[in-house]
Design a protein around this motif. Sequence first.
Motif, PDB file in Angstrom:
ATOM      1  N   ASN A 127       0.820  -1.214   0.000  1.00 44.78           N
ATOM      2  CA  ASN A 127       0.000   0.000   0.000  1.00 44.78           C
ATOM      3  C   ASN A 127       0.853   1.263   0.000  1.00 44.78           C
ATOM      4  OD1 ASN A 127      -1.512  -2.241   1.476  1.00 44.78           O
ATOM      5  ND2 ASN A 127      -3.164  -0.807   1.043  1.00 44.78           N
ATOM      6  N   ALA A 128       2.081   1.168   0.511  1.00 45.15           N
ATOM      7  CA  ALA A 128       2.960   2.331   0.574  1.00 45.15           C
ATOM      8  C   ALA A 128       3.782   2.483  -0.698  1.00 45.15           C
ATOM      9  CB  ALA A 128       3.889   2.226   1.789  1.00 45.15           C
ATOM     10  N   ALA A 129       4.327   1.377  -1.163  1.00 43.68           N
ATOM     11  CA  ALA A 129       5.078   1.382  -2.421  1.00 43.68           C
ATOM     12  C   ALA A 129       5.083  -0.029  -2.986  1.00 43.68           C
ATOM     13  CB  ALA A 129       6.518   1.867  -2.202  1.00 43.68           C
ATOM     14  N   GLN A 130       4.943  -0.126  -4.288  1.00 45.02           N
ATOM     15  CA  GLN A 130       4.901  -1.432  -4.934  1.00 45.02           C
ATOM     16  C   GLN A 130       6.258  -2.129  -4.855  1.00 45.02           C
ATOM     17  OE1 GLN A 130       1.958  -1.192  -8.613  1.00 45.02           O
ATOM     18  NE2 GLN A 130       3.500   0.421  -8.740  1.00 45.02           N
ATOM     19  N   HIS A 131       6.226  -3.450  -4.896  1.00 42.12           N
ATOM     20  CA  HIS A 131       7.474  -4.195  -5.025  1.00 42.12           C
ATOM     21  C   HIS A 131       7.284  -5.307  -6.048  1.00 42.12           C
ATOM     22  CE1 HIS A 131       5.873  -7.392  -2.357  1.00 42.12           C
ATOM     23  NE2 HIS A 131       5.497  -6.428  -1.540  1.00 42.12           N
ATOM     24  N   SER A 132       8.362  -5.705  -6.674  1.00 43.73           N
ATOM     25  CA  SER A 132       8.311  -6.623  -7.810  1.00 43.73           C
ATOM     26  C   SER A 132       7.739  -8.000  -7.477  1.00 43.73           C
ATOM     27  CB  SER A 132       9.703  -6.780  -8.425  1.00 43.73           C
ATOM     28  OG  SER A 132      10.145  -5.560  -8.952  1.00 43.73           O
ATOM     29  N   LEU A 192      -3.524  -9.956  -2.524  1.00 43.12           N
ATOM     30  CA  LEU A 192      -2.893 -10.904  -1.623  1.00 43.12           C
ATOM     31  C   LEU A 192      -3.263 -10.596  -0.177  1.00 43.12           C
ATOM     32  CD1 LEU A 192       0.621 -11.106  -3.315  1.00 43.12           C
ATOM     33  CD2 LEU A 192      -1.275 -12.737  -3.497  1.00 43.12           C
ATOM     34  N   THR A 193      -3.336 -11.642   0.614  1.00 47.51           N
ATOM     35  CA  THR A 193      -3.665 -11.527   2.031  1.00 47.51           C
ATOM     36  C   THR A 193      -2.638 -12.317   2.834  1.00 47.51           C
ATOM     37  OG1 THR A 193      -5.089 -13.494   2.071  1.00 47.51           O
ATOM     38  CG2 THR A 193      -6.126 -11.409   1.434  1.00 47.51           C
ATOM     39  N   ASN A 194      -2.815 -12.330   4.147  1.00 50.06           N
ATOM     40  CA  ASN A 194      -1.905 -13.069   5.014  1.00 50.06           C
ATOM     41  C   ASN A 194      -2.350 -14.501   5.266  1.00 50.06           C
ATOM     42  OD1 ASN A 194      -0.134 -10.794   5.704  1.00 50.06           O
ATOM     43  ND2 ASN A 194      -1.950  -9.974   6.708  1.00 50.06           N
ATOM     44  N   SER A 195      -3.621 -14.816   5.005  1.00 48.27           N
ATOM     45  CA  SER A 195      -4.163 -16.118   5.385  1.00 48.27           C
ATOM     46  C   SER A 195      -5.442 -16.386   4.628  1.00 48.27           C
ATOM     47  CB  SER A 195      -4.460 -16.147   6.896  1.00 48.27           C
ATOM     48  OG  SER A 195      -5.529 -15.241   7.193  1.00 48.27           O
ATOM     49  N   GLY A 196      -5.950 -17.607   4.778  1.00 52.60           N
ATOM     50  CA  GLY A 196      -7.218 -17.959   4.170  1.00 52.60           C
ATOM     51  C   GLY A 196      -8.387 -17.236   4.795  1.00 52.60           C
ATOM     52  N   ALA A 197      -8.383 -17.132   6.120  1.00 55.01           N
ATOM     53  CA  ALA A 197      -9.473 -16.417   6.785  1.00 55.01           C
ATOM     54  C   ALA A 197      -9.527 -14.962   6.340  1.00 55.01           C
ATOM     55  CB  ALA A 197      -9.301 -16.496   8.303  1.00 55.01           C
ATOM     56  N   GLU A 198      -8.359 -14.345   6.171  1.00 55.72           N
ATOM     57  CA  GLU A 198      -8.326 -12.959   5.716  1.00 55.72           C
ATOM     58  C   GLU A 198      -8.804 -12.853   4.271  1.00 55.72           C
ATOM     59  OE1 GLU A 198      -4.865  -9.827   4.907  1.00 55.72           O
ATOM     60  OE2 GLU A 198      -4.924 -10.504   6.997  1.00 55.72           O
ATOM     61  N   ALA A 199      -8.532 -13.872   3.459  1.00 53.41           N
ATOM     62  CA  ALA A 199      -9.064 -13.893   2.103  1.00 53.41           C
ATOM     63  C   ALA A 199     -10.588 -13.938   2.127  1.00 53.41           C
ATOM     64  CB  ALA A 199      -8.506 -15.103   1.342  1.00 53.41           C
ATOM     65  N   ALA A 200     -11.154 -14.761   3.009  1.00 57.69           N
ATOM     66  CA  ALA A 200     -12.609 -14.845   3.122  1.00 57.69           C
ATOM     67  C   ALA A 200     -13.210 -13.529   3.592  1.00 57.69           C
ATOM     68  CB  ALA A 200     -12.988 -15.974   4.080  1.00 57.69           C
ATOM     69  N   GLU A 201     -12.560 -12.895   4.566  1.00 53.62           N
ATOM     70  CA  GLU A 201     -13.051 -11.607   5.061  1.00 53.62           C
ATOM     71  C   GLU A 201     -13.090 -10.566   3.936  1.00 53.62           C
ATOM     72  OE1 GLU A 201     -13.828 -10.337   8.184  1.00 53.62           O
ATOM     73  OE2 GLU A 201     -13.389 -12.029   9.512  1.00 53.62           O
ATOM     74  N   ASN A 202     -12.027 -10.504   3.144  1.00 56.58           N
ATOM     75  CA  ASN A 202     -11.981  -9.537   2.056  1.00 56.58           C
ATOM     76  C   ASN A 202     -12.991  -9.861   0.969  1.00 56.58           C
ATOM     77  OD1 ASN A 202      -9.705  -7.344   2.221  1.00 56.58           O
ATOM     78  ND2 ASN A 202      -8.863  -9.172   3.182  1.00 56.58           N
ATOM     79  N   ALA A 203     -13.234 -11.145   0.739  1.00 52.72           N
ATOM     80  CA  ALA A 203     -14.253 -11.529  -0.237  1.00 52.72           C
ATOM     81  C   ALA A 203     -15.627 -11.040   0.193  1.00 52.72           C
ATOM     82  CB  ALA A 203     -14.253 -13.048  -0.418  1.00 52.72           C
ATOM     83  N   LEU A 204     -15.910 -11.110   1.482  1.00 50.74           N
ATOM     84  CA  LEU A 204     -17.191 -10.591   1.975  1.00 50.74           C
ATOM     85  C   LEU A 204     -17.312  -9.095   1.725  1.00 50.74           C
ATOM     86  CD1 LEU A 204     -17.576 -12.528   5.357  1.00 50.74           C
ATOM     87  CD2 LEU A 204     -18.757 -12.971   3.199  1.00 50.74           C
ATOM     88  N   LEU A 254     -14.482  -1.729  -4.830  1.00 42.85           N
ATOM     89  CA  LEU A 254     -14.329  -0.897  -3.631  1.00 42.85           C
ATOM     90  C   LEU A 254     -13.452   0.319  -3.927  1.00 42.85           C
ATOM     91  CD1 LEU A 254     -13.841  -3.686  -0.943  1.00 42.85           C
ATOM     92  CD2 LEU A 254     -15.900  -2.342  -1.404  1.00 42.85           C
ATOM     93  N   PRO A 255     -13.598   1.388  -3.150  1.00 38.49           N
ATOM     94  CA  PRO A 255     -12.785   2.591  -3.387  1.00 38.49           C
ATOM     95  C   PRO A 255     -11.310   2.343  -3.101  1.00 38.49           C
ATOM     96  CG  PRO A 255     -14.013   2.782  -1.329  1.00 38.49           C
ATOM     97  CD  PRO A 255     -14.531   1.561  -2.018  1.00 38.49           C
ATOM     98  N   LYS A 256     -10.459   3.214  -3.617  1.00 41.96           N
ATOM     99  CA  LYS A 256      -9.029   3.128  -3.343  1.00 41.96           C
ATOM    100  C   LYS A 256      -8.793   3.059  -1.839  1.00 41.96           C
ATOM    101  CE  LYS A 256      -7.014   3.691  -7.480  1.00 41.96           C
ATOM    102  NZ  LYS A 256      -6.029   2.729  -8.053  1.00 41.96           N
ATOM    103  N   GLY A 257      -7.991   2.108  -1.408  1.00 41.93           N
ATOM    104  CA  GLY A 257      -7.732   1.924   0.015  1.00 41.93           C
ATOM    105  C   GLY A 257      -8.684   0.963   0.684  1.00 41.93           C
ATOM    106  N   GLY A 258      -9.710   0.507  -0.044  1.00 41.34           N
ATOM    107  CA  GLY A 258     -10.665  -0.422   0.536  1.00 41.34           C
ATOM    108  C   GLY A 258     -10.103  -1.818   0.725  1.00 41.34           C
ATOM    109  N   LEU A 259      -9.045  -2.139   0.000  1.00 40.87           N
ATOM    110  CA  LEU A 259      -8.380  -3.430   0.131  1.00 40.87           C
ATOM    111  C   LEU A 259      -6.901  -3.199   0.431  1.00 40.87           C
ATOM    112  CD1 LEU A 259      -9.904  -5.365  -2.916  1.00 40.87           C
ATOM    113  CD2 LEU A 259     -10.614  -5.490  -0.514  1.00 40.87           C
ATOM    114  N   GLY A 260      -6.268  -4.184   1.031  1.00 46.18           N
ATOM    115  CA  GLY A 260      -4.843  -4.071   1.328  1.00 46.18           C
ATOM    116  C   GLY A 260      -4.526  -4.554   2.724  1.00 46.18           C
ATOM    117  N   GLY A 261      -3.309  -4.261   3.173  1.00 42.68           N
ATOM    118  CA  GLY A 261      -2.880  -4.679   4.500  1.00 42.68           C
ATOM    119  C   GLY A 261      -1.376  -4.557   4.634  1.00 42.68           C
ATOM    120  N   THR A 262      -0.901  -4.316   5.836  1.00 44.53           N
ATOM    121  CA  THR A 262       0.518  -4.058   6.057  1.00 44.53           C
ATOM    122  C   THR A 262       1.406  -5.198   5.571  1.00 44.53           C
ATOM    123  OG1 THR A 262      -0.002  -2.699   7.988  1.00 44.53           O
ATOM    124  CG2 THR A 262       2.256  -3.520   7.799  1.00 44.53           C
TER     125      THR A 262
END
Length: 416
Positions: free
Chosen positions: A70-75, A98-110, A280-288
């Motif tokens: 979210n701060a800067a892209q990487h290859s 991309l997410t950190n886990s399967g549960a986080e993938a499900a949360e974002n899908a919702l 979703l709007p810009k910033g609606g998806l992502g994560g540290t």
Amino acid sequence: MSSESISQSINVVHPITLSHGKNAEVWDTEGKRYIDFVGGIGVLNLGHCHPRIVEAIREQASRLTHYAFNAAQHSPYIDLMQRLTAFIPVDYPVSGMLTNSGAEAAENALKIVRGATGRSAAIAFDGAFHGRTLATLNLNGKVAPYKQKVGTLPGPVYHLPFPSKDNGVTCAEALKALDRLFSVEIDVDDVACFIVEPVQGEAGFLALDVEFAQALRRFCDEKNILLIADEIQSGFGRTGERFAFSRLGIEPDLILLAKSIAGGMPLGAVVGRKALLDTLPKGGLGGTYSGNPIACAAALATLDEMTDANLQAWGAQQEEAIVSRYQAWCRDKISPYLGRLTGVGAMRGIELAHADGTPAAAQLSQLLALARDAGLLLMPSGKSRHIIRLLAPLTTEAAVLEEGLDIFAACLARLD
């Protein structure tokens, strides 16, 4: 669990402490060797410490250990998403996150389906498992232990019977329940999505009925409802194909990925129709940490190994070994508790049941201990904790797989 510094609410199946592993073998801190039919609960389709993945991790760790995308892209993130979206066997344009886990993938899908449809209700299935976060708890198709003592859960969520040859629920019964749901419980126009596992994992490797899957796809198209396929455990070759939804003859709108995506590194993803992922709007998806460079490098190395030829060969070899041994066990009547063989491909479960068909949960607990003592790690599943799910790496050497099945048979014969 031995350490008082670790939450006692975490349940550990096997009271051992592992030190290291190689492909389908692990060793504990006492030096004892085990054949691993658990695979990190479906995470290690390419086994422990696959050389290509280890080298990719080392190389990336010397270049860039982390940057928040979210701060800067990487290859590595960009390269992986290009490879991953091309790996999804659908005919429509694909994008994802991309997410950190399967549960986080499900949360974002919702979040995505709510944004795309303006609706909030989700329909899941009995026996489902989609995670341990608060929203995914409500998607899960059983109460104990996940929903106990946590109060009201995010929703609304409704559940239908899961139709499968492996549990005796027919397509007609599930469609009848679907009709009742929209006649009695909720207006169909309030439903954002159905979420379903093509092969249920936690429930004991139950394969979704093909006729029902196709009927559900038609229903979703008619009612403008989105269909989410949870491929977190069934994906990346476990059934002998890239993903299990292909055997159903359907294309889901969103696909949840994790587990064997990155050779053991924490990574997940939501992929699907590009128009949905851009809702979703810009910033609606992502994560540290989402899409950490090292995890992405591991995933790229994983995809290098997961050619269709490799997946088909690995899946066929393991399926043939498991099915032939199971049939021999039935023929030789090695145990009165040997029940059905569930699942498809190399994603197989072996049920333990009494003569009247009731679950033999006590015998499964005995089998776990006997097998562990003999050097084989197994994983329970099923509503009554009565089905062993076999999750040996797809890359397991034939001799090691046979050794593990030998141990399984010997311990099964000792059950009382």
